[in-house]
Design a protein around this motif. Structure first.
Motif, PDB file in Angstrom:
ATOM      1  N   VAL A  56       0.838  -1.201   0.000  1.00  0.00           N
ATOM      2  CA  VAL A  56       0.000   0.000   0.000  1.00  0.00           C
ATOM      3  C   VAL A  56       0.871   1.248   0.000  1.00  0.00           C
ATOM      4  N   GLN A  57       1.911   1.249   0.840  1.00  0.00           N
ATOM      5  CA  GLN A  57       2.813   2.405   0.892  1.00  0.00           C
ATOM      6  C   GLN A  57       3.446   2.666  -0.466  1.00  0.00           C
ATOM      7  N   ASP A  58       3.957   1.626  -1.111  1.00  0.00           N
ATOM      8  CA  ASP A  58       4.627   1.801  -2.398  1.00  0.00           C
ATOM      9  C   ASP A  58       3.672   2.361  -3.445  1.00  0.00           C
ATOM     10  N   ALA A  59       2.449   1.845  -3.477  1.00  0.00           N
ATOM     11  CA  ALA A  59       1.468   2.362  -4.427  1.00  0.00           C
ATOM     12  C   ALA A  59       1.166   3.832  -4.151  1.00  0.00           C
ATOM     13  N   TYR A  60       1.056   4.176  -2.872  1.00  0.00           N
ATOM     14  CA  TYR A  60       0.767   5.554  -2.486  1.00  0.00           C
ATOM     15  C   TYR A  60       1.921   6.490  -2.863  1.00  0.00           C
ATOM     16  N   LEU A  61       3.145   6.110  -2.491  1.00  0.00           N
ATOM     17  CA  LEU A  61       4.295   6.976  -2.738  1.00  0.00           C
ATOM     18  C   LEU A  61       4.588   7.124  -4.226  1.00  0.00           C
ATOM     19  N   ARG A  62       4.376   6.073  -5.003  1.00  0.00           N
ATOM     20  CA  ARG A  62       4.656   6.159  -6.437  1.00  0.00           C
ATOM     21  C   ARG A  62       3.636   7.023  -7.158  1.00  0.00           C
ATOM     22  N   GLN A  87      18.453  23.008 -11.073  1.00  0.00           N
ATOM     23  CA  GLN A  87      17.730  23.510  -9.903  1.00  0.00           C
ATOM     24  C   GLN A  87      16.394  22.791  -9.802  1.00  0.00           C
ATOM     25  N   GLY A  88      16.158  22.176  -8.667  1.00  0.00           N
ATOM     26  CA  GLY A  88      14.902  21.467  -8.487  1.00  0.00           C
ATOM     27  C   GLY A  88      14.951  20.545  -7.286  1.00  0.00           C
ATOM     28  N   ASP A  89      13.891  19.784  -7.134  1.00  0.00           N
ATOM     29  CA  ASP A  89      13.728  18.833  -6.037  1.00  0.00           C
ATOM     30  C   ASP A  89      14.440  17.532  -6.413  1.00  0.00           C
ATOM     31  N   ILE A  90      15.494  17.191  -5.707  1.00  0.00           N
ATOM     32  CA  ILE A  90      16.313  16.032  -6.064  1.00  0.00           C
ATOM     33  C   ILE A  90      15.525  14.727  -6.004  1.00  0.00           C
ATOM     34  N   THR A  91      14.433  14.701  -5.239  1.00  0.00           N
ATOM     35  CA  THR A  91      13.625  13.483  -5.155  1.00  0.00           C
ATOM     36  C   THR A  91      12.743  13.300  -6.379  1.00  0.00           C
ATOM     37  N   THR A  92      12.765  14.250  -7.314  1.00  0.00           N
ATOM     38  CA  THR A  92      12.024  14.105  -8.570  1.00  0.00           C
ATOM     39  C   THR A  92      12.950  13.807  -9.741  1.00  0.00           C
ATOM     40  N   LEU A  93      14.223  13.577  -9.470  1.00  0.00           N
ATOM     41  CA  LEU A  93      15.208  13.358 -10.526  1.00  0.00           C
ATOM     42  C   LEU A  93      15.434  11.873 -10.764  1.00  0.00           C
ATOM     43  N   ILE A 121      14.140  12.832   1.593  1.00  0.00           N
ATOM     44  CA  ILE A 121      14.494  11.629   0.839  1.00  0.00           C
ATOM     45  C   ILE A 121      13.899  10.391   1.491  1.00  0.00           C
ATOM     46  N   HIS A 122      14.044  10.260   2.802  1.00  0.00           N
ATOM     47  CA  HIS A 122      13.496   9.087   3.490  1.00  0.00           C
ATOM     48  C   HIS A 122      11.970   9.081   3.429  1.00  0.00           C
ATOM     49  N   SER A 123      11.341  10.239   3.566  1.00  0.00           N
ATOM     50  CA  SER A 123       9.883  10.314   3.539  1.00  0.00           C
ATOM     51  C   SER A 123       9.331   9.830   2.205  1.00  0.00           C
ATOM     52  N   ARG A 124      10.013  10.170   1.121  1.00  0.00           N
ATOM     53  CA  ARG A 124       9.508   9.844  -0.211  1.00  0.00           C
ATOM     54  C   ARG A 124      10.001   8.494  -0.727  1.00  0.00           C
ATOM     55  N   ALA A 125      11.077   7.987  -0.155  1.00  0.00           N
ATOM     56  CA  ALA A 125      11.549   6.661  -0.549  1.00  0.00           C
ATOM     57  C   ALA A 125      10.732   5.561   0.113  1.00  0.00           C
ATOM     58  N   GLY A 126      10.271   5.809   1.341  1.00  0.00           N
ATOM     59  CA  GLY A 126       9.519   4.812   2.086  1.00  0.00           C
ATOM     60  C   GLY A 126      10.316   4.234   3.241  1.00  0.00           C
ATOM     61  N   VAL A 127       9.640   3.479   4.096  1.00  0.00           N
ATOM     62  CA  VAL A 127      10.273   2.969   5.310  1.00  0.00           C
ATOM     63  C   VAL A 127      11.374   1.961   5.007  1.00  0.00           C
ATOM     64  N   GLN A 128      11.385   1.392   3.795  1.00  0.00           N
ATOM     65  CA  GLN A 128      12.434   0.430   3.429  1.00  0.00           C
ATOM     66  C   GLN A 128      13.818   1.065   3.458  1.00  0.00           C
ATOM     67  N   LEU A 129      13.890   2.368   3.172  1.00  0.00           N
ATOM     68  CA  LEU A 129      15.197   3.011   3.121  1.00  0.00           C
ATOM     69  C   LEU A 129      15.854   3.013   4.494  1.00  0.00           C
ATOM     70  N   ARG A 130      15.095   3.325   5.531  1.00  0.00           N
ATOM     71  CA  ARG A 130      15.659   3.297   6.887  1.00  0.00           C
ATOM     72  C   ARG A 130      16.051   1.874   7.275  1.00  0.00           C
ATOM     73  N   ALA A 154      16.951   3.016  -4.058  1.00  0.00           N
ATOM     74  CA  ALA A 154      16.182   4.247  -3.844  1.00  0.00           C
ATOM     75  C   ALA A 154      14.704   3.962  -3.591  1.00  0.00           C
ATOM     76  N   TYR A 155      14.307   2.715  -3.733  1.00  0.00           N
ATOM     77  CA  TYR A 155      12.926   2.288  -3.448  1.00  0.00           C
ATOM     78  C   TYR A 155      11.920   3.110  -4.247  1.00  0.00           C
ATOM     79  N   ASN A 156      11.143   3.976  -3.635  1.00  0.00           N
ATOM     80  CA  ASN A 156      10.062   4.657  -4.357  1.00  0.00           C
ATOM     81  C   ASN A 156      10.455   5.999  -4.960  1.00  0.00           C
ATOM     82  N   LEU A 157      11.725   6.305  -4.964  1.00  0.00           N
ATOM     83  CA  LEU A 157      12.220   7.481  -5.672  1.00  0.00           C
ATOM     84  C   LEU A 157      12.456   7.124  -7.137  1.00  0.00           C
TER      85      LEU A 157
END
Length: 260
Positions: A56-62, A87-93, A121-130, A154-157
């Motif tokens: 569910v988390q992965d579907a939501y974050l993606r 210039q931009g949000d690195i989590t969108t690259l 980065i951790h918030s948008r990648a998901g709990v797997q990153l931690r 990077a999981y969901n990035l």
């Protein structure tokens, strides 16, 4: 499930994990729920999590990731040689790897809704990153030294990997050792990216901001170190200097393009 249903599922799961949060009310509005979900992810320790939650988390974050939009690193035009400025949000690259300015625990930022890049980065990648970082740190048995680097998926990035490096923290004047350690961050990340076959790597402004390294000096060290490493290794890796603030954009333009 739609996004609203996924969000509520994730919030309820995380609230149920922690007895201290029993009885906490869930905000009725979308923004309040988004902030609560992110805060709960921020404070969650690295412990096992159910497969249904991850699905569910992965579907939501993606879906959230796709809604923000993705920039493909391969479409960026180099300023010179293989060096790009973006210039931009690195989590969108979407790149081979992005660099995270981590702390020595290497587990991400635990401060709810903190604005640092580590938290985002951790918030948008998901709990797997931690969880992945925790496995690395348990195997290492001690905190991450300044100037070194670790790599995780990077999981969901949209990028393939996240490279985590700990920059020097400046509390007074910048010393020669501080400069050496910052350069070591760049070299360690570049070497690790090359070992893993990455074709592109995006650097944030390591050690600036929360760690108080002067922005211009940090940028000068970054560009010089990357250019030296590229020349020494004859690497064809595309290196992206990612900036978020206008002041950093101007600094890098002056260094890379000679603008005044």
């Amino acid at each position: 499930m739609n996004q609203a249903e996924r969000r509520l599922y994730l919030i309820r799961y995380l609230l149920a994990e922690d007895r201290r949060l029993t009885g906490m009310e869930i905000p009725p509005d979308k923004k309040g729920q988004e902030d609560l979900l992110r805060a709960l992810m921020n404070i969650r320790p690295p412990k096992p999590v159910g497969e249904e939650f991850l699905a569910v988390q992965d579907a939501y974050l993606r879906e959230e990731r796709d809604a923000r939009g993705i920039t493909d690193a391969s479409t960026l035009t180099p300023v010179r040689d293989n060096l790009c400025l973006w210039q931009g949000d690195i989590t969108t690259l979407a790149a081979g790897g992005i660099v995270n300015a981590a702390n020595s625990a290497l587990l991400g930022c635990f401060h709810p809704l903190h604005g640092c890049i580590d938290n985002i980065i951790h918030s948008r990648a998901g709990v797997q990153l931690r969880l992945a970082c925790n496995r690395l740190m348990e195997a290492q048995g001690h905190e991450e030294p300044t100037g070194r680097a670790k790599i995780t998926p990077a999981y969901n990035l949209p990028s393939r990997y996240v490279l985590h490096t700990v920059g020097p923290v400046i509390t007074g004047r910048v010393t020669g050792e501080d400069e050496r350690l910052l350069a070591s961050c760049y070299r360690s990340c570049l070497a690790l990216a090359a070992e893993n076959g990455l074709e592109s790597l995006a650097f944030c402004c390591i050690s600036t901001g929360e760690f108080h390294f002067p922005n211009r000096l940090a940028a000068e060290i970054a560009v010089r170190t990357v250019e030296d490493w590229t020349r020494e290794t004859e690497s064809g890796m595309k290196v992206i200097f990612n900036v978020f603030k206008d002041t950093d954009l101007q600094i890098y333009r002056e260094i890379l393009e000679g603008e005044k």
